[in-house]
Design a protein around this motif. Structure first.
Motif, PDB file in Angstrom:
ATOM      1  N   GLU A  41      18.581  17.656  23.043  1.00 37.63           N
ATOM      2  CA  GLU A  41      19.152  18.205  21.822  1.00 37.63           C
ATOM      3  C   GLU A  41      20.502  18.833  22.158  1.00 37.63           C
ATOM      4  OE1 GLU A  41      18.097  21.424  18.321  1.00 37.63           O
ATOM      5  OE2 GLU A  41      16.563  20.886  19.778  1.00 37.63           O
ATOM      6  N   GLY A  42      21.524  18.509  21.384  1.00 34.89           N
ATOM      7  CA  GLY A  42      22.865  19.047  21.617  1.00 34.89           C
ATOM      8  C   GLY A  42      23.742  18.167  22.486  1.00 34.89           C
ATOM      9  N   GLU A  43      23.181  17.100  23.052  1.00 33.73           N
ATOM     10  CA  GLU A  43      23.956  16.186  23.902  1.00 33.73           C
ATOM     11  C   GLU A  43      24.796  15.247  23.035  1.00 33.73           C
ATOM     12  OE1 GLU A  43      23.033  12.733  27.223  1.00 33.73           O
ATOM     13  OE2 GLU A  43      21.549  14.270  26.833  1.00 33.73           O
ATOM     14  N   VAL A  44      26.038  14.992  23.453  1.00 31.30           N
ATOM     15  CA  VAL A  44      26.910  14.054  22.739  1.00 31.30           C
ATOM     16  C   VAL A  44      26.389  12.640  22.977  1.00 31.30           C
ATOM     17  CG1 VAL A  44      29.252  13.142  22.515  1.00 31.30           C
ATOM     18  CG2 VAL A  44      28.911  15.570  22.991  1.00 31.30           C
ATOM     19  N   VAL A  45      26.163  11.895  21.873  1.00 29.42           N
ATOM     20  CA  VAL A  45      25.625  10.539  21.996  1.00 29.42           C
ATOM     21  C   VAL A  45      26.632   9.463  21.588  1.00 29.42           C
ATOM     22  CG1 VAL A  45      23.212  11.223  21.833  1.00 29.42           C
ATOM     23  CG2 VAL A  45      24.476  10.690  19.738  1.00 29.42           C
ATOM     24  N   CYS A  46      27.653   9.853  20.819  1.00 31.70           N
ATOM     25  CA  CYS A  46      28.699   8.901  20.431  1.00 31.70           C
ATOM     26  C   CYS A  46      29.873   9.675  19.841  1.00 31.70           C
ATOM     27  CB  CYS A  46      28.172   7.862  19.440  1.00 31.70           C
ATOM     28  SG  CYS A  46      27.671   8.520  17.839  1.00 31.70           S
ATOM     29  N   ILE A  47      30.912   8.924  19.526  1.00 30.98           N
ATOM     30  CA  ILE A  47      32.123   9.492  18.936  1.00 30.98           C
ATOM     31  C   ILE A  47      32.366   8.762  17.617  1.00 30.98           C
ATOM     32  CG2 ILE A  47      34.629   9.813  19.231  1.00 30.98           C
ATOM     33  CD1 ILE A  47      33.046  11.333  21.355  1.00 30.98           C
ATOM     34  N   LEU A  48      32.729   9.504  16.577  1.00 28.95           N
ATOM     35  CA  LEU A  48      33.163   8.896  15.321  1.00 28.95           C
ATOM     36  C   LEU A  48      34.600   9.310  15.073  1.00 28.95           C
ATOM     37  CD1 LEU A  48      30.260   9.233  12.728  1.00 28.95           C
ATOM     38  CD2 LEU A  48      30.998   7.220  13.977  1.00 28.95           C
ATOM     39  N   GLU A  49      35.453   8.311  14.880  1.00 26.93           N
ATOM     40  CA  GLU A  49      36.845   8.583  14.550  1.00 26.93           C
ATOM     41  C   GLU A  49      37.000   8.554  13.038  1.00 26.93           C
ATOM     42  OE1 GLU A  49      41.332   6.790  15.127  1.00 26.93           O
ATOM     43  OE2 GLU A  49      39.632   5.656  15.897  1.00 26.93           O
ATOM     44  N   ALA A  50      37.581   9.594  12.508  1.00 27.55           N
ATOM     45  CA  ALA A  50      37.863   9.670  11.077  1.00 27.55           C
ATOM     46  C   ALA A  50      39.225  10.330  10.906  1.00 27.55           C
ATOM     47  CB  ALA A  50      36.786  10.460  10.349  1.00 27.55           C
ATOM     48  N   MET A  51      40.114   9.674  10.214  1.00 24.59           N
ATOM     49  CA  MET A  51      41.451  10.203   9.946  1.00 24.59           C
ATOM     50  C   MET A  51      42.163  10.609  11.239  1.00 24.59           C
ATOM     51  SD  MET A  51      40.591  12.294   6.452  1.00 24.59           S
ATOM     52  CE  MET A  51      42.286  12.779   6.204  1.00 24.59           C
ATOM     53  N   LYS A  52      42.042   9.751  12.247  1.00 23.76           N
ATOM     54  CA  LYS A  52      42.691   9.935  13.563  1.00 23.76           C
ATOM     55  C   LYS A  52      42.113  11.086  14.379  1.00 23.76           C
ATOM     56  CE  LYS A  52      45.627   6.627  12.808  1.00 23.76           C
ATOM     57  NZ  LYS A  52      45.318   5.323  13.346  1.00 23.76           N
ATOM     58  N   LEU A  53      40.998  11.655  13.937  1.00 22.14           N
ATOM     59  CA  LEU A  53      40.329  12.708  14.704  1.00 22.14           C
ATOM     60  C   LEU A  53      39.072  12.139  15.345  1.00 22.14           C
ATOM     61  CD1 LEU A  53      40.566  15.705  12.219  1.00 22.14           C
ATOM     62  CD2 LEU A  53      41.943  15.334  14.273  1.00 22.14           C
ATOM     63  N   MET A  54      38.868  12.444  16.617  1.00 21.02           N
ATOM     64  CA  MET A  54      37.676  12.008  17.330  1.00 21.02           C
ATOM     65  C   MET A  54      36.631  13.113  17.219  1.00 21.02           C
ATOM     66  SD  MET A  54      38.458   9.105  18.236  1.00 21.02           S
ATOM     67  CE  MET A  54      39.251   7.930  19.274  1.00 21.02           C
ATOM     68  N   ASN A  55      35.485  12.776  16.631  1.00 20.15           N
ATOM     69  CA  ASN A  55      34.417  13.744  16.380  1.00 20.15           C
ATOM     70  C   ASN A  55      33.200  13.406  17.215  1.00 20.15           C
ATOM     71  OD1 ASN A  55      35.494  15.175  13.761  1.00 20.15           O
ATOM     72  ND2 ASN A  55      35.860  12.999  13.473  1.00 20.15           N
ATOM     73  N   GLU A  56      32.728  14.363  17.993  1.00 21.95           N
ATOM     74  CA  GLU A  56      31.524  14.154  18.788  1.00 21.95           C
ATOM     75  C   GLU A  56      30.302  14.233  17.887  1.00 21.95           C
ATOM     76  OE1 GLU A  56      32.017  17.348  21.604  1.00 21.95           O
ATOM     77  OE2 GLU A  56      32.884  15.974  23.082  1.00 21.95           O
ATOM     78  N   ILE A  57      29.377  13.298  18.072  1.00 21.48           N
ATOM     79  CA  ILE A  57      28.112  13.300  17.347  1.00 21.48           C
ATOM     80  C   ILE A  57      27.031  13.660  18.356  1.00 21.48           C
ATOM     81  CG2 ILE A  57      26.505  11.963  15.940  1.00 21.48           C
ATOM     82  CD1 ILE A  57      29.342  12.488  14.674  1.00 21.48           C
ATOM     83  N   PHE A  58      26.229  14.648  18.011  1.00 26.47           N
ATOM     84  CA  PHE A  58      25.236  15.200  18.928  1.00 26.47           C
ATOM     85  C   PHE A  58      23.827  14.768  18.537  1.00 26.47           C
ATOM     86  CE2 PHE A  58      28.829  18.074  18.580  1.00 26.47           C
ATOM     87  CZ  PHE A  58      29.155  18.308  19.914  1.00 26.47           C
ATOM     88  N   SER A  59      22.978  14.651  19.547  1.00 25.06           N
ATOM     89  CA  SER A  59      21.561  14.433  19.275  1.00 25.06           C
ATOM     90  C   SER A  59      20.982  15.740  18.751  1.00 25.06           C
ATOM     91  CB  SER A  59      20.822  14.017  20.548  1.00 25.06           C
ATOM     92  OG  SER A  59      19.440  13.886  20.285  1.00 25.06           O
ATOM     93  N   ASP A  60      20.141  15.653  17.738  1.00 28.66           N
ATOM     94  CA  ASP A  60      19.497  16.863  17.228  1.00 28.66           C
ATOM     95  C   ASP A  60      18.023  16.904  17.626  1.00 28.66           C
ATOM     96  OD1 ASP A  60      18.840  14.746  15.606  1.00 28.66           O
ATOM     97  OD2 ASP A  60      19.161  15.781  13.731  1.00 28.66           O
ATOM     98  N   ILE A  61      17.695  16.146  18.703  1.00 33.17           N
ATOM     99  CA  ILE A  61      16.318  16.079  19.178  1.00 33.17           C
ATOM    100  C   ILE A  61      16.321  15.664  20.649  1.00 33.17           C
ATOM    101  CG2 ILE A  61      16.059  13.665  18.458  1.00 33.17           C
ATOM    102  CD1 ILE A  61      13.188  14.283  17.669  1.00 33.17           C
ATOM    103  N   ASP A  62      15.323  16.103  21.398  1.00 36.35           N
ATOM    104  CA  ASP A  62      15.099  15.604  22.757  1.00 36.35           C
ATOM    105  C   ASP A  62      14.335  14.290  22.653  1.00 36.35           C
ATOM    106  OD1 ASP A  62      16.181  17.943  23.807  1.00 36.35           O
ATOM    107  OD2 ASP A  62      14.245  18.854  24.230  1.00 36.35           O
ATOM    108  N   GLY A  63      14.714  13.306  23.444  1.00 35.86           N
ATOM    109  CA  GLY A  63      13.975  12.052  23.422  1.00 35.86           C
ATOM    110  C   GLY A  63      14.676  10.960  24.202  1.00 35.86           C
ATOM    111  N   THR A  64      14.269   9.728  23.936  1.00 36.17           N
ATOM    112  CA  THR A  64      14.788   8.551  24.620  1.00 36.17           C
ATOM    113  C   THR A  64      15.492   7.657  23.604  1.00 36.17           C
ATOM    114  OG1 THR A  64      12.956   8.644  26.182  1.00 36.17           O
ATOM    115  CG2 THR A  64      14.152   6.566  26.050  1.00 36.17           C
ATOM    116  N   VAL A  65      16.672   7.179  23.973  1.00 33.39           N
ATOM    117  CA  VAL A  65      17.402   6.271  23.095  1.00 33.39           C
ATOM    118  C   VAL A  65      16.616   4.965  23.008  1.00 33.39           C
ATOM    119  CG1 VAL A  65      19.558   5.022  22.700  1.00 33.39           C
ATOM    120  CG2 VAL A  65      19.611   7.309  23.725  1.00 33.39           C
ATOM    121  N   ASP A  66      16.127   4.652  21.819  1.00 36.73           N
ATOM    122  CA  ASP A  66      15.319   3.457  21.604  1.00 36.73           C
ATOM    123  C   ASP A  66      16.183   2.284  21.148  1.00 36.73           C
ATOM    124  OD1 ASP A  66      12.730   2.232  21.598  1.00 36.73           O
ATOM    125  OD2 ASP A  66      12.738   2.348  19.410  1.00 36.73           O
ATOM    126  N   GLN A  67      17.133   2.553  20.249  1.00 25.82           N
ATOM    127  CA  GLN A  67      18.014   1.499  19.732  1.00 25.82           C
ATOM    128  C   GLN A  67      19.385   2.074  19.434  1.00 25.82           C
ATOM    129  OE1 GLN A  67      16.406  -0.996  16.473  1.00 25.82           O
ATOM    130  NE2 GLN A  67      14.585   0.277  16.666  1.00 25.82           N
TER     131      GLN A  67
END
Length: 87
Positions: A41-67
C-alpha cells in the motif's frame, strides 16, 4: 478490454483521470511493477501524464500484481481499470 472490466477479479487500480499511462517514470528505466510482483500500500505502480504533468499512481492495497490491463503509452479514461492486484 472494455466489456471484460465487469468480470475482473481482484482489487482494481483505476485511473483517477484521463491521461496517458506509463509503466515507468522514464523510458530508460524498467517498469515500476510487473505481473507477479508484490506491491505494498502506498507504492507507486504507474505514472499517468495529464496536461504535461507526470502523476504517480499508488497502490491502495498490499498484494500481488495479477494483471496489467493497458499498454505503455496508451491513453486512458477516467475510471478505466489499469491493473488488478490480488490481496
Amino acid at each position: 478490454m472494455g466489456s471484460a472490466s465487469s468480470k475482473l477479479e481482484g482489487h482494481v487500480i483505476a485511473s483517477p483521470f484521463e491521461g496517458t499511462f506509463y509503466r515507468s517514470a522514464n523510458p530508460d528505466e524498467p517498469p515500476l511493477v510487473q505481473v507477479r510482483d508484490h506491491v505494498s500500500e502506498g507504492e507507486v505502480v504507474c505514472i499517468l501524464e495529464a496536461m504535461k504533468l507526470m502523476n504517480e499512481i499508488f497502490s491502495d492495497i498490499d498484494g500481488t500484481v495479477d494483471q496489467i490491463l493497458v499498454e505503455n503509452g496508451q491513453a486512458v479514461e477516467f475510471g478505466q481499470a489499469l491493473m488488478i492486484i490480488r490481496p
